[in-house]
Motif scaffolding. Structure first.
Motif, mmCIF file in Angstrom:
data_model
loop_
_atom_site.group_PDB
_atom_site.id
_atom_site.type_symbol
_atom_site.label_atom_id
_atom_site.label_comp_id
_atom_site.label_asym_id
_atom_site.label_seq_id
_atom_site.Cartn_x
_atom_site.Cartn_y
_atom_site.Cartn_z
ATOM 1 N N LEU A 25 0.888 -1.185 -0.070
ATOM 2 C CA LEU A 25 0.014 0.101 0.037
ATOM 3 C C LEU A 25 0.823 1.228 -0.122
ATOM 4 O O LEU A 25 0.187 2.322 0.063
ATOM 5 C CB LEU A 25 -1.059 0.054 1.099
ATOM 6 C CG LEU A 25 -1.901 -0.939 1.316
ATOM 7 C CD1 LEU A 25 -2.900 -0.921 2.559
ATOM 8 C CD2 LEU A 25 -2.548 -1.338 0.216
ATOM 9 N N ASP A 26 2.338 1.138 -0.112
ATOM 10 C CA ASP A 26 3.127 2.256 -0.014
ATOM 11 C C ASP A 26 2.902 3.291 1.149
ATOM 12 O O ASP A 26 3.149 4.443 1.112
ATOM 13 C CB ASP A 26 2.803 3.034 -1.451
ATOM 14 C CG ASP A 26 4.177 3.888 -1.493
ATOM 15 O OD1 ASP A 26 5.340 3.764 -1.051
ATOM 16 O OD2 ASP A 26 3.775 4.956 -2.292
ATOM 17 N N PHE A 27 2.631 2.770 2.345
ATOM 18 C CA PHE A 27 2.582 3.521 3.705
ATOM 19 C C PHE A 27 4.069 3.733 4.009
ATOM 20 O O PHE A 27 5.001 2.995 3.707
ATOM 21 C CB PHE A 27 1.903 2.701 4.892
ATOM 22 C CG PHE A 27 0.245 2.870 4.617
ATOM 23 C CD1 PHE A 27 -0.625 2.740 3.179
ATOM 24 C CD2 PHE A 27 -0.440 2.792 5.803
ATOM 25 C CE1 PHE A 27 -1.838 3.062 3.533
ATOM 26 C CE2 PHE A 27 -1.688 2.499 5.717
ATOM 27 C CZ PHE A 27 -2.483 2.603 4.334
ATOM 28 N N VAL A 28 4.336 4.726 4.919
ATOM 29 C CA VAL A 28 5.505 5.058 5.402
ATOM 30 C C VAL A 28 5.432 4.316 6.931
ATOM 31 O O VAL A 28 4.412 4.133 7.675
ATOM 32 C CB VAL A 28 5.664 6.538 5.456
ATOM 33 C CG1 VAL A 28 6.772 6.985 6.266
ATOM 34 C CG2 VAL A 28 5.661 7.238 4.223
ATOM 35 N N ASP A 82 -6.108 10.231 -6.667
ATOM 36 C CA ASP A 82 -5.968 9.695 -8.102
ATOM 37 C C ASP A 82 -6.276 8.318 -7.606
ATOM 38 O O ASP A 82 -5.592 7.225 -7.742
ATOM 39 C CB ASP A 82 -4.470 9.589 -8.741
ATOM 40 C CG ASP A 82 -4.612 9.422 -10.050
ATOM 41 O OD1 ASP A 82 -5.238 8.578 -10.486
ATOM 42 O OD2 ASP A 82 -3.468 10.008 -10.672
ATOM 43 N N PHE A 83 -7.839 7.977 -7.962
ATOM 44 C CA PHE A 83 -8.119 6.548 -7.649
ATOM 45 C C PHE A 83 -7.516 5.480 -8.863
ATOM 46 O O PHE A 83 -7.049 4.419 -8.343
ATOM 47 C CB PHE A 83 -9.721 6.602 -7.950
ATOM 48 C CG PHE A 83 -10.231 5.198 -7.696
ATOM 49 C CD1 PHE A 83 -10.809 4.805 -6.341
ATOM 50 C CD2 PHE A 83 -10.446 4.242 -8.785
ATOM 51 C CE1 PHE A 83 -11.400 3.514 -6.217
ATOM 52 C CE2 PHE A 83 -10.982 3.098 -8.565
ATOM 53 C CZ PHE A 83 -11.301 2.715 -7.302
ATOM 54 N N ASP A 84 -7.643 5.839 -10.026
ATOM 55 C CA ASP A 84 -6.874 4.959 -10.978
ATOM 56 C C ASP A 84 -5.505 4.641 -10.768
ATOM 57 O O ASP A 84 -5.309 3.408 -10.964
ATOM 58 C CB ASP A 84 -7.200 5.506 -12.353
ATOM 59 C CG ASP A 84 -8.873 5.749 -12.815
ATOM 60 O OD1 ASP A 84 -9.523 4.764 -12.293
ATOM 61 O OD2 ASP A 84 -9.025 6.665 -13.563
ATOM 62 N N ARG A 85 -4.893 5.521 -10.542
ATOM 63 C CA ARG A 85 -3.431 5.360 -10.286
ATOM 64 C C ARG A 85 -3.254 4.277 -9.137
ATOM 65 O O ARG A 85 -2.688 3.208 -9.228
ATOM 66 C CB ARG A 85 -2.710 6.644 -10.054
ATOM 67 C CG ARG A 85 -1.193 6.340 -9.381
ATOM 68 C CD ARG A 85 -0.775 7.632 -8.642
ATOM 69 N NE ARG A 85 -1.319 7.868 -7.354
ATOM 70 C CZ ARG A 85 -1.591 9.072 -6.999
ATOM 71 N NH1 ARG A 85 -1.153 10.211 -7.198
ATOM 72 N NH2 ARG A 85 -2.209 8.994 -5.571
ATOM 73 N N ASP A 86 -3.842 4.654 -7.868
ATOM 74 C CA ASP A 86 -3.852 3.735 -6.591
ATOM 75 C C ASP A 86 -4.543 2.326 -7.021
ATOM 76 O O ASP A 86 -3.960 1.415 -6.438
ATOM 77 C CB ASP A 86 -4.186 4.422 -5.637
ATOM 78 C CG ASP A 86 -3.386 5.707 -5.155
ATOM 79 O OD1 ASP A 86 -2.287 5.778 -5.606
ATOM 80 O OD2 ASP A 86 -3.883 6.399 -4.562
ATOM 81 N N HIS A 87 -5.525 2.457 -7.555
ATOM 82 C CA HIS A 87 -6.228 0.913 -7.843
ATOM 83 C C HIS A 87 -5.328 0.168 -8.808
ATOM 84 O O HIS A 87 -5.115 -1.087 -8.491
ATOM 85 C CB HIS A 87 -7.467 1.241 -8.517
ATOM 86 C CG HIS A 87 -8.218 -0.081 -8.677
ATOM 87 N ND1 HIS A 87 -8.279 -0.745 -10.039
ATOM 88 C CD2 HIS A 87 -9.119 -0.849 -8.012
ATOM 89 C CE1 HIS A 87 -8.778 -1.859 -9.888
ATOM 90 N NE2 HIS A 87 -9.577 -1.800 -8.748
ATOM 91 N N ALA A 88 -4.719 0.800 -9.883
ATOM 92 C CA ALA A 88 -3.856 -0.129 -10.636
ATOM 93 C C ALA A 88 -2.391 -0.415 -9.821
ATOM 94 O O ALA A 88 -2.194 -1.495 -9.767
ATOM 95 C CB ALA A 88 -3.405 0.832 -11.722
ATOM 96 N N ALA A 89 -2.041 0.299 -8.739
ATOM 97 C CA ALA A 89 -0.675 0.101 -8.243
ATOM 98 C C ALA A 89 -1.005 -1.095 -7.062
ATOM 99 O O ALA A 89 -0.083 -2.028 -6.998
ATOM 100 C CB ALA A 89 0.030 1.343 -7.528
ATOM 101 N N PHE A 90 -2.224 -0.759 -6.446
ATOM 102 C CA PHE A 90 -2.403 -1.861 -5.420
ATOM 103 C C PHE A 90 -2.878 -3.391 -6.173
ATOM 104 O O PHE A 90 -2.260 -4.228 -5.752
ATOM 105 C CB PHE A 90 -3.874 -1.529 -4.650
ATOM 106 C CG PHE A 90 -3.498 -0.275 -3.860
ATOM 107 C CD1 PHE A 90 -2.436 0.337 -3.615
ATOM 108 C CD2 PHE A 90 -4.594 0.169 -3.106
ATOM 109 C CE1 PHE A 90 -2.003 1.486 -2.859
ATOM 110 C CE2 PHE A 90 -4.527 1.369 -2.020
ATOM 111 C CZ PHE A 90 -3.300 1.977 -2.027
ATOM 112 N N SER A 91 -3.438 -3.190 -7.108
ATOM 113 C CA SER A 91 -3.897 -4.413 -7.947
ATOM 114 C C SER A 91 -2.767 -5.255 -8.374
ATOM 115 O O SER A 91 -2.506 -6.290 -8.328
ATOM 116 C CB SER A 91 -4.645 -4.205 -9.215
ATOM 117 O OG SER A 91 -5.949 -3.545 -8.585
#
Length: 129
Positions: A25-28, A82-91
């Protein structure tokens, strides 16, 4: 002025939880402090204000709540710009989504699960709250 600084999340294992939240999820990872019998582990969404305290379950009652802290309801809401960016990265990172993205009157949303099965909304509001 008071604000919500952190929410605790019951986890089975510190390392696997850190790997999910930081790696997928790219949390710190803000803190990882050994306190003898437990650790103080705090992660925060990149650029966010509210953290998660990753709390290793230590009693049978706590172990029973791992993955079901909200009784089956969506419990946490991860806001994005940016929903699309994060949805793609998480997927791509292997995060399990329970549904396809959908448009609602308030914004774009999809339900995903953390590594234990707790339900989260990934949400981009039409108007920032």
């Amino acid at each position: 002025m008071p604000r919500l600084g952190a929410v605790s999340l019951l986890v089975r294992d510190y390392e696997e939880a850190i790997a999910f939240f930081v790696g997928k999820l790219d949390f710190v990872l803000d803190d990882d402090i050994d306190q003898g019998t437990k650790r103080w582990v705090r992660v925060t969404p990149r650029g966010g204000d509210t953290s998660l305290i990753l709390a290793r379950a230590s009693t049978p009652e706590q172990v029973a709540r791992i993955g079901d802290q909200a009784g089956g309801r969506i419990w946490l809401f991860l806001e994005t710009d940016d929903f699309d960016r994060d949805h793609a990265a998480f997927s791509a990172a292997g995060v399990r989504f329970r549904e396809s993205p959908r448009d609602e009157p308030y914004g774009k949303v999809a339900v995903f699960e953390d590594l234990y099965g707790n339900g989260w909304d990934l949400i981009q509001y039409k108007d920032a709250p």
